[in-house]
Write an enzyme that holds these catalytic residues in place. Structure first.
Site, short mmCIF file in Angstrom:
data_model
loop_
_atom_site.label_atom_id
_atom_site.label_comp_id
_atom_site.label_asym_id
_atom_site.label_seq_id
_atom_site.Cartn_x
_atom_site.Cartn_y
_atom_site.Cartn_z
N HIS A 1 0.84 -1.19 0.00
CA HIS A 1 0.00 0.00 0.00
C HIS A 1 0.87 1.24 0.00
O HIS A 1 1.83 1.34 0.78
CB HIS A 1 -0.91 0.01 1.23
CG HIS A 1 -1.72 1.26 1.38
ND1 HIS A 1 -1.57 2.14 2.43
CD2 HIS A 1 -2.70 1.79 0.59
CE1 HIS A 1 -2.41 3.15 2.29
NE2 HIS A 1 -3.11 2.96 1.18
N SER A 2 0.59 2.18 -0.90
CA SER A 2 1.29 3.46 -0.95
C SER A 2 2.79 3.25 -1.14
O SER A 2 3.22 2.59 -2.09
CB SER A 2 0.97 4.25 0.32
OG SER A 2 1.44 5.57 0.24
N LEU A 3 3.61 3.79 -0.23
CA LEU A 3 5.05 3.64 -0.36
C LEU A 3 5.48 2.18 -0.29
O LEU A 3 6.50 1.79 -0.88
CB LEU A 3 5.75 4.44 0.75
CG LEU A 3 7.28 4.47 0.72
CD1 LEU A 3 7.81 5.12 -0.54
CD2 LEU A 3 7.83 5.17 1.95
N SER B 1 4.19 -0.29 -1.78
CA SER B 1 4.19 -0.87 -3.13
C SER B 1 5.45 -0.49 -3.89
O SER B 1 5.98 -1.29 -4.67
CB SER B 1 2.94 -0.39 -3.89
OG SER B 1 2.97 1.02 -4.07
N PHE C 1 -1.71 -1.19 -4.05
CA PHE C 1 -2.91 -0.44 -3.66
C PHE C 1 -2.53 1.03 -3.48
O PHE C 1 -1.66 1.35 -2.67
CB PHE C 1 -3.49 -0.97 -2.35
CG PHE C 1 -3.77 -2.44 -2.35
CD1 PHE C 1 -4.28 -3.07 -3.47
CD2 PHE C 1 -3.52 -3.22 -1.22
CE1 PHE C 1 -4.53 -4.42 -3.48
CE2 PHE C 1 -3.76 -4.57 -1.21
CZ PHE C 1 -4.27 -5.18 -2.34
#
Length: 681
Positions: A344-346, A348, A474
């Site tokens: 999720h976010s960073l 990923s 995500f």
């Protein structure tokens, strides 16, 4: 005879009510053992909450308890194997992550709490005293019994349905009245079936797939400031519900069990290096909360772009996933499923950088080289045939093919052929290391995807001990970071060395999310794949919006068609002799023009939609679509800015996101949804 019959009937009259009352008294005085249920205590918002184990786990704990083995240091796995219960210590301990130890109780008696009206279990020792007093009262039919708890609280058993706990308001002394008169009554219940507790049935024992979930910036992962463990718990619970709703046939046929999701935490390891002390020393004292929030969350992005702390982050993520994988195999020796990763976010971006720097197995590299050589050899033979055809020497094609003379051999043997050939061609085959096009390609130098030329921070990227099946991102900023690093285009032939699948899932209002497909196909404009609703249709406000858009287009086209026909009839002056025929002709012309006006706007975008759904987006996801966008909720469509932050944190409880993850995972095993969702790939 009638008098004798009456005399015989008289003594039988009082016997009938006595015989009917006897079983009632026996039933009333019949004692039944209470069925215990196991609970564990969890602190939520500085309050203790007693949460019941699932029916499956409680039965397993009770079986171990009644066997007499609880005197030993017996460990019972619960919650799908993620927690161990130490029966002797009455403790619940997390297996895969760090968490405070929870108290465990074998519960039979409960009283209603003071603050949130939740039932609280009595201690096991006092519950045994209550059960013994209850058994005596039921057996002897003697009630109004008073018991005093260890904290000098009074419990009165009035009857089987009315039992009251008097909780004293203040401590009693010589002047005060009895605790019963001081206290306020609390309801007492016997047995878990009488307290209306939501008890889950339990999770399937069979685990088909394992997914590691990496969080983004900061210690909190959603709008309620919960940890990655709590958010992944929600994601797992939603997945169990989606399995029951959309994979019911496969579950009934025992083809599938469940998917296990395990959180990966790197934030605590990063901030335990002492960097927080250094930051605190230089942080200004004003707006203290805001500065603390920035130091704890936003600065994680800058830490990742620092070579020192980037190494700490990638080492933590890789070592943690390797550790979890080995521990999972130890606890599940029969596991034969695959492993996927999600970020999720960073998180990923961290996973993407790790995956791009993985080294494929030697057999995979050899297979890739053989495929590349076969492809290039076939292309070389075809090029030789074209050259011979150009030189009008086609009769020698069989000789060249028999001698296996390809383009490369011809280039070596004849420099002139090289000059007249395609020496300037620079193509990247699948499996080649040159996969990204950056600014440095303008002078003929290509950046290798494992090199610093990509813009990645100079770090020694660790290797994973497994090959991920699918990579789910995500709310991912991967596309933005690649662009900032100087990568303008991703080669369509590029694929992750050890991972075959890649899905970029985002909310339409997520301010951190960026697309990937336009970097692979920059010349085409197409929308991301719209994730179908988990109930099988588009959200109503989206259908209404599309319907209104189509209606306005139809009205506009019909109006233009009518005006065009009216203008043509106005500018053309018909003769009196042919007015009747002209009227029919105008009517036919009007209908034909209207049909053309109606079909024209629908026919023109049709090939575009066809092309968008079947567009070639390269091999990063095995030739399938990469970008998937969620459908916003009706309330979110009123103001995009208001729900931007929520859009970035919505994935943990999104049924549509979870369903896509499950669908793609089980599709690799040949298992599909009970009914395909409209619009799904």
């Amino acid at each position: 005879m009638s008098a004798q019959e009456q005399q015989q009937a008289r003594p039988s009259l009082p016997a009938s009510p006595a015989s009917s009352e006897a079983p009632e008294l026996d039933a009333a005085n019949k004692y039944e053992t209470v069925v215990p249920h196991w609970f564990y205590c969890k602190v939520v918002d500085s309050r203790e909450r007693w949460i019941p184990f699932s029916t499956q786990d409680s039965e397993r704990l009770e079986e171990a308890h009644t066997s007499g083995r609880d005197k030993e240091d017996l460990i019972v796995p619960t919650s799908g194997g993620r927690y161990d219960v130490h029966l002797k210590k009455r403790q619940r301990v997390a297996v895969y992550w760090e968490e405070e130890v929870s108290e465990v109780r074998r519960c039979t008696w409960f009283y209603k709490g003071d603050k949130d009206n939740k039932y609280i279990p009595y201690s096991e020792t006092f519950s045994e005293e209550l059960e013994e007093a209850y058994m005596i009262s039921v057996t002897l039919d003697e009630w109004k019994k008073k018991l005093e708890s260890p904290s000098r609280e009074i419990i009165i058993l009035h009857n089987p349905k009315l039992m009251v706990h008097y909780h004293p308001v203040a401590t009693s002394d010589d002047w005060a009245s009895t605790p019963m008169e001081q206290g306020r009554p609390r309801t007492v219940k016997r047995g878990v079936e009488n307290i209306a507790a939501e008890i889950p049935n339990g999770e399937p024992l069979q685990i088909d797939h394992l997914v590691f979930v990496v969080h983004g910036i900061g210690p909190a992962c959603d709008i309620r400031f919960r940890s990655i463990v709590q958010c992944v718990n929600d994601f797992r619970n939603v997945s169990l519900n989606m399995l029951q709703a959309h994979f019911k046939k496969a579950q009934e046929q025992q083809q599938i069990g469940r998917v296990e999701f395990l959180p990966v935490n790197w934030h605590s390891s990063l901030h335990s290096t002492g960097v927080d002390v250094d930051l605190e020393r230089i942080t200004l004292p004003s707006i203290n909360r805001l500065r603390h929030f920035i130091n704890d969350t936003i600065l994680d992005v800058f830490f990742y772009n620092s070579s020192t702390y980037c190494q700490t982050i990638v080492d933590t993520v890789a070592s943690e996933m390797n550790r979890l994988y080995q521990l999972f195999l130890q606890r599940n020796p029969d596991f034969k499923g695959g492993v996927s990763i999600a970020g999720h976010s960073l998180g990923s971006l961290i996973l993407f950088d790790l995956l791009t720097n993985q080294k494929a197995a030697p057999e995979d590299e050899e297979h890739s080289r053989e495929g590349s050589r076969t492809t290039s050899s076939n292309r070389g033979v075809e090029q030789v045939k074209e050259i011979l055809k150009t030189l009008e020497l086609s009769e020698y094609c069989d000789v060249f093919e028999k001698e296996k003379m390809d383009r490369q051999a011809l280039d070596v043997s004849d420099q002139k052929a090289t000059a007249s050939g395609h020496s300037g061609e620079s193509r990247v085959e699948p499996g080649s290391s040159t996969q990204f096009d950056s600014d440095s390609t303008s002078d003929g130098r290509n950046c290798q995807y494992r090199d610093v030329g990509l813009g990645q921070v100079s770090a020694n990227y660790p290797q994973l001990i497994y090959k991920p099946t699918i990579f789910f991102a995500f709310g991912s900023p991967i596309g933005m970071f690649l662009t900032v690093r100087g990568v303008k285009r991703i080669n369509p032939n590029y694929k992750l060395p050890t991972c075959k699948g890649f899905f970029n899932i985002f909310h339409p209002f997520d301010p951190v999310a960026y697309r990937i497909e336009p970097m692979i196909v920059p010349d085409a404009e197409f929308e991301p794949m719209l994730l179908p609703h988990h109930k099988g249709r588009k959200r109503m406000h989206l259908e209404l919006k599309e319907g209104l858009t189509r209606m306005s287009v139809d009205l506009k086209n019909n109006l233009l068609g009518s005006l065009r026909v009216a203008w043509q009839s106005f500018t053309r002056a018909p003769l009196p002799a042919v007015e009747a025929a002209a009227a029919d002709t105008e009517a036919e012309a009007e209908t034909s023009v209207e049909k053309q006006a109606e079909t024209k706007p629908e026919d023109t975008p049709e090939p575009v939609k066809e092309e968008a759904s079947h567009i070639n987006v390269g091999m990063l996801n095995g030739g399938h679509r990469i970008d998937y966008v969620l459908q916003e909720k009706p309330i979110e469509s009123f103001n995009e800015y208001l729900f931007a932050l929520q859009g970035h944190l919505c994935y943990w409880e999104s049924e549509d996101t979870v369903l896509l993850v499950l669908k793609e995972i089980y599709q690799t095993q040949g298992i599909t949804l009970d009914q395909p969702l409209p619009g799904s790939q």
